[in-house]
Write a protein that holds these residues in place. Structure first.
Motif, PDB file in Angstrom:
ATOM      1  N   PHE A  11      36.485  38.412  79.173  1.00 36.26           N
ATOM      2  CA  PHE A  11      37.890  38.667  79.482  1.00 36.26           C
ATOM      3  C   PHE A  11      38.761  38.500  78.234  1.00 36.26           C
ATOM      4  CE2 PHE A  11      42.081  37.094  80.904  1.00 36.26           C
ATOM      5  CZ  PHE A  11      42.514  38.250  81.555  1.00 36.26           C
ATOM      6  N   THR A  12      38.542  37.443  77.499  1.00 36.36           N
ATOM      7  CA  THR A  12      39.338  37.198  76.292  1.00 36.36           C
ATOM      8  C   THR A  12      39.124  38.293  75.252  1.00 36.36           C
ATOM      9  OG1 THR A  12      39.245  34.807  76.680  1.00 36.36           O
ATOM     10  CG2 THR A  12      39.777  35.532  74.439  1.00 36.36           C
ATOM     11  N   ILE A  13      37.873  38.614  74.988  1.00 36.61           N
ATOM     12  CA  ILE A  13      37.570  39.635  73.976  1.00 36.61           C
ATOM     13  C   ILE A  13      38.118  41.000  74.399  1.00 36.61           C
ATOM     14  CG2 ILE A  13      35.675  40.932  72.892  1.00 36.61           C
ATOM     15  CD1 ILE A  13      34.082  38.234  72.981  1.00 36.61           C
ATOM     16  N   THR A  14      37.898  41.375  75.645  1.00 40.23           N
ATOM     17  CA  THR A  14      38.382  42.659  76.139  1.00 40.23           C
ATOM     18  C   THR A  14      39.903  42.738  76.072  1.00 40.23           C
ATOM     19  OG1 THR A  14      36.505  42.799  77.645  1.00 40.23           O
ATOM     20  CG2 THR A  14      38.344  44.247  78.110  1.00 40.23           C
ATOM     21  N   LEU A  27      45.006  43.891  81.657  1.00 41.04           N
ATOM     22  CA  LEU A  27      44.388  42.759  82.347  1.00 41.04           C
ATOM     23  C   LEU A  27      43.501  43.145  83.536  1.00 41.04           C
ATOM     24  CD1 LEU A  27      47.263  40.127  82.181  1.00 41.04           C
ATOM     25  CD2 LEU A  27      45.300  40.404  80.658  1.00 41.04           C
ATOM     26  N   PRO A  28      43.900  44.114  84.367  1.00 43.71           N
ATOM     27  CA  PRO A  28      42.993  44.461  85.477  1.00 43.71           C
ATOM     28  C   PRO A  28      41.625  44.939  84.983  1.00 43.71           C
ATOM     29  CG  PRO A  28      45.169  45.358  85.890  1.00 43.71           C
ATOM     30  CD  PRO A  28      45.164  44.831  84.477  1.00 43.71           C
ATOM     31  N   PHE A  29      41.628  45.768  83.954  1.00 43.52           N
ATOM     32  CA  PHE A  29      40.349  46.239  83.428  1.00 43.52           C
ATOM     33  C   PHE A  29      39.550  45.074  82.848  1.00 43.52           C
ATOM     34  CE2 PHE A  29      37.736  47.622  79.836  1.00 43.52           C
ATOM     35  CZ  PHE A  29      36.833  48.429  80.519  1.00 43.52           C
ATOM     36  N   GLY A  30      40.188  44.241  82.041  1.00 44.19           N
ATOM     37  CA  GLY A  30      39.491  43.104  81.429  1.00 44.19           C
ATOM     38  C   GLY A  30      38.943  42.135  82.455  1.00 44.19           C
ATOM     39  N   GLY A  31      39.739  41.845  83.481  1.00 37.71           N
ATOM     40  CA  GLY A  31      39.296  40.918  84.537  1.00 37.71           C
ATOM     41  C   GLY A  31      38.131  41.457  85.329  1.00 37.71           C
ATOM     42  N   ASN A  32      38.160  42.752  85.618  1.00 39.26           N
ATOM     43  CA  ASN A  32      37.078  43.350  86.396  1.00 39.26           C
ATOM     44  C   ASN A  32      35.833  43.594  85.563  1.00 39.26           C
ATOM     45  OD1 ASN A  32      38.000  43.755  89.242  1.00 39.26           O
ATOM     46  ND2 ASN A  32      39.729  44.606  88.136  1.00 39.26           N
ATOM     47  N   LEU A  33      35.995  43.971  84.299  1.00 38.12           N
ATOM     48  CA  LEU A  33      34.832  44.118  83.422  1.00 38.12           C
ATOM     49  C   LEU A  33      34.150  42.767  83.228  1.00 38.12           C
ATOM     50  CD1 LEU A  33      33.047  45.829  81.545  1.00 38.12           C
ATOM     51  CD2 LEU A  33      34.638  45.258  79.692  1.00 38.12           C
TER      52      LEU A  33
END
Length: 157
Positions: A11-14, A27-33
């Motif tokens: 999440f942090t890196i994304t 954030l939605p993409f990072g959280g779901n990835l």
């Protein structure tokens, strides 16, 4: 602990990559990835430590090995579904139910002092639950926020 490190690390890196490359955090993409990759990690455990994970289920549960393998596949499918905005909220609800349903097996394993990786009974015991139960609640909250709440908020706009 490893799943939490993967979740927060990805999440942090994304989020940082998105911020520096697009100017937005996404954030939605990072959280779901991050949840998708965490589920991939835990799914690997279903195939690598099948015998130990089968011991997490009480003896009265039939087809324990099969259930472990099926839930490993389910984690992969649901992780991938989190990456699709159309499927995301449905996968989110299923994952919340899934995380609630697997909590008793974690409690049972802790009571039995199960060491899942060794398929032995020399694990940490009940002290493990002081970490696992809040972690399970954190995962449920994460899924709700990133897969359901933010998705419904975006759809309302």
């Amino acid at each position: 602990m490893k799943p939490l490190i993967v979740l927060l690390g990805v999440f942090t890196i994304t989020s940082l990559i998105a911020r520096f490359s697009t100017g937005s955090w996404h954030l939605p993409f990072g959280g779901n990835l991050a949840m998708c990759l965490m589920l991939f990690l835990t799914a690997i455990g279903h195939f690598k430590f099948t015998q130990g994970m089968a011991l997490m289920l009480p003896p009265f549960v039939p087809y324990r090995t099969g259930l472990v393998l099926i839930t490993g596949v389910l984690e992969i499918i649901l992780g991938l579904a989190l990456l699709s905005p159309v499927l995301r909220p449905y996968a989110g609800y299923v994952l919340i139910v899934f995380f609630i349903l697997i909590l008793p097996s974690n409690i049972y394993a802790a009571i039995k002092h199960l060491n899942m990786e060794k398929a032995s009974y020399d694990g940490p015991g009940l002290s493990y639950l002081w970490f696992r139960i809040p972690l399970q609640a954190f995962f449920i909250g994460w899924i709700y926020y990133f897969s359901i709440y933010l998705q419904s908020k975006a759809a309302a706009v």
